[in-house]
Design an enzyme around this catalytic site. Structure first.
Site, short mmCIF file in Angstrom:
data_model
loop_
_atom_site.label_atom_id
_atom_site.label_comp_id
_atom_site.label_asym_id
_atom_site.label_seq_id
_atom_site.Cartn_x
_atom_site.Cartn_y
_atom_site.Cartn_z
N MET A 26 5.12 -5.28 82.93
CA MET A 26 4.36 -5.87 81.82
C MET A 26 5.18 -5.77 80.53
SD MET A 26 0.37 -5.24 82.61
CE MET A 26 0.27 -3.56 82.04
N GLY A 27 6.48 -5.53 80.68
CA GLY A 27 7.36 -5.48 79.50
C GLY A 27 7.29 -4.16 78.78
N ASN A 28 7.76 -4.17 77.51
CA ASN A 28 7.93 -2.93 76.73
C ASN A 28 8.74 -1.94 77.58
OD1 ASN A 28 6.20 -0.21 75.31
ND2 ASN A 28 7.50 -1.60 74.21
N LEU A 29 9.88 -2.42 78.01
CA LEU A 29 10.66 -1.71 79.03
C LEU A 29 11.23 -0.40 78.51
CD1 LEU A 29 12.57 -4.72 80.63
CD2 LEU A 29 10.31 -3.81 81.19
N HIS A 30 11.31 0.58 79.42
CA HIS A 30 11.93 1.87 79.11
C HIS A 30 12.86 2.22 80.26
CE1 HIS A 30 9.04 3.35 82.00
NE2 HIS A 30 8.04 2.87 81.27
N GLY A 32 12.61 4.04 82.74
CA GLY A 32 11.99 4.01 84.06
C GLY A 32 12.08 2.62 84.68
N HIS A 33 11.78 1.58 83.88
CA HIS A 33 11.89 0.21 84.40
C HIS A 33 13.34 -0.11 84.77
CE1 HIS A 33 8.20 -0.40 81.75
NE2 HIS A 33 7.79 -0.84 82.91
N ASP A 73 13.59 -7.46 72.77
CA ASP A 73 14.23 -6.17 73.08
C ASP A 73 14.31 -5.96 74.60
OD1 ASP A 73 15.31 -3.62 72.29
OD2 ASP A 73 13.46 -2.78 73.11
N ASP A 74 13.27 -6.36 75.32
CA ASP A 74 13.26 -6.22 76.79
C ASP A 74 14.43 -7.00 77.40
OD1 ASP A 74 10.95 -4.74 76.54
OD2 ASP A 74 9.61 -6.34 77.18
N GLN A 77 17.73 -5.23 76.92
CA GLN A 77 17.86 -4.11 77.86
C GLN A 77 18.16 -4.60 79.28
OE1 GLN A 77 15.44 -0.56 77.60
NE2 GLN A 77 14.09 -1.62 76.18
N GLY A 143 7.31 1.58 90.88
CA GLY A 143 7.45 3.01 90.58
C GLY A 143 6.29 3.81 91.16
N LYS A 145 5.02 6.38 89.97
CA LYS A 145 4.10 6.92 88.97
C LYS A 145 2.72 6.28 89.16
CE LYS A 145 3.81 5.61 84.64
NZ LYS A 145 2.39 5.33 84.35
N ASP A 146 2.72 4.97 89.46
CA ASP A 146 1.46 4.26 89.72
C ASP A 146 1.18 4.36 91.23
OD1 ASP A 146 1.06 3.26 86.98
OD2 ASP A 146 2.91 2.17 87.38
N GLN A 149 -1.49 2.20 92.76
CA GLN A 149 -1.03 0.81 92.74
C GLN A 149 -0.06 0.56 93.91
OE1 GLN A 149 0.02 -1.60 89.13
NE2 GLN A 149 2.12 -1.06 89.66
N SER A 181 6.38 6.06 80.53
CA SER A 181 5.35 5.02 80.55
C SER A 181 5.38 4.28 79.23
CB SER A 181 3.97 5.68 80.73
OG SER A 181 2.95 4.78 80.36
N SER A 182 5.10 2.99 79.30
CA SER A 182 5.04 2.21 78.04
C SER A 182 3.97 2.78 77.12
CB SER A 182 4.72 0.75 78.35
OG SER A 182 5.75 0.21 79.15
N ARG A 183 2.91 3.35 77.71
CA ARG A 183 1.80 3.87 76.89
C ARG A 183 2.17 5.16 76.16
NH1 ARG A 183 -1.48 1.33 81.17
NH2 ARG A 183 -2.72 -0.28 80.16
O1 PAF Z 1 2.81 -1.74 87.00
C1 PAF Z 1 2.70 -2.70 86.23
O2 PAF Z 1 3.41 -2.80 85.22
C2 PAF Z 1 1.69 -3.78 86.50
O3 PAF Z 1 0.54 -3.27 87.07
C3 PAF Z 1 2.25 -4.93 87.39
C4 PAF Z 1 2.64 -4.43 88.78
C5 PAF Z 1 3.47 -5.54 86.71
C6 PAF Z 1 1.20 -6.02 87.57
O4 PAF Z 1 0.82 -6.57 86.34
#
Ligand code: PAF
Length: 276
Positions: A26-30, A32-33, A73-74, A77, A143, A145-146, A149, A181-183
């Site tokens: 979902m962007g706002n990459l760090h 981890g991404h 910015d994403d 990176q 990842g 972490k989720d 998911q 985490s982006s959050r």
């Molecule tokens: O993990 C995330 O960033 C989101 O849940 C995903 C997998 C991109 C789906 O919107």
């Protein structure tokens, strides 16, 4: 690196690619991404990162509107990390019509994060299935972490017989143990100093289990109390079976300890796997 906004252009660009590795975000990459993109690059010559803040997986009182959108910015990176394509559709490209057809991930969607976030995993499974159809990757990296998911996506790929190899990557952490985490960007300085405590609490539970504790509900209650005493508002901190995320019993050997808790207005999640 190509930055592509439409499915038609993406299909044209990918037509000649034989093996595509995909990292949905979902962007706002760090960092981890970017770790996930490096793993994807080990599996495929062409790596695609999607950037799409998916309204469908946010509840009405959640942070969809304030979720950071940092496409410029994403892309910088991603380019530096050697990504081949950033796919950044807008909402009308992803959802040209109201999405009446959705993916129901089954009972797993109603436990753990599904309790505090009803509808979240249906939104995730639906957009991931759409993204898989758009990108048509051979490999997709998510990842750990989720963790819940990952289980939902595993069910999606297995039960719909999608020809995609899934790679679940270890959680990337800051030096003090906080899961990236982006959050984390929402945390104040004081909250950021407190935030690693969630992982520390999970590790204390792991130590207790390794030392022979099998009364998991007692352990969970003690950890909830410890977090509350430090000013957290826990949704859960719990010992589960890795296979289906149902409560673990003393007979289970493959465990995962999962936590979700609010620190101020920021909801953090983390988990630790444990094999006995
Ligand atoms: O993990 C995330 O960033 C989101 O849940 C995903 C997998 C991109 C789906 O919107």
């Amino acid at each position: 690196m190509d930055v592509i906004h439409t499915v038609a252009e993406l299909r044209r660009r990918l037509a000649a690619e034989r093996r595509v590795g995909f990292v949905p975000t979902m962007g706002n990459l760090h960092t981890g991404h970017l770790d996930l993109t490096r793993i994807a690059a080990r599996h495929a010559a062409c790596t695609v990162v999607s950037i799409f803040v998916n309204r469908l997986q946010f509840g009405p009182s959640e942070d969809f509107d304030r979720y950071p959108r940092t496409l410029g910015d994403d892309c910088v990176q991603c380019e530096a990390a050697g990504v081949s394509i950033v796919f950044a559709p807008d909402e009308s490209e992803m959802y040209p019509a109201p999405q009446s057809c959705t993916v129901d991930p089954g009972p797993i969607q109603h436990i753990l994060d599904g309790v505090a976030r009803p509808g979240h995993f249906r939104g995730v499974a639906t957009v991931v299935l759409k993204l898989f159809g758009m990108v048509q990757p051979q490999v997709a990296v998510f990842g750990r972490k989720d963790y819940q998911q990952c289980k939902v996506i595993e069910g999606l790929v297995t039960q719909f017989s999608l020809p995609i190899e899934l790679v679940f990557a270890p959680t990337s952490r800051a030096d003090d143990g906080l899961a990236l985490s982006s959050r984390n960007g929402y945390l104040s300085v004081t909250e950021r100093a407190e935030a690693p405590w969630l992982n520390a609490e999970l590790r204390r539970m792991v130590d207790a289990i390794r030392a022979g504790q099998r009364e998991y509900s007692q352990l969970e209650a003690a950890s909830v109390a410890a977090l509350v005493a430090r000013g957290w508002q826990p949704d859960y901190i719990t010992v589960r079976r890795q296979s289906d995320l149902e409560p673990a019993t003393a007979a289970d050997r493959s465990l995962v300890l999962l936590a979700a808790a609010r620190l101020g207005s920021t909801r953090l999640i983390d988990n630790v796997e444990l094999s006995l």
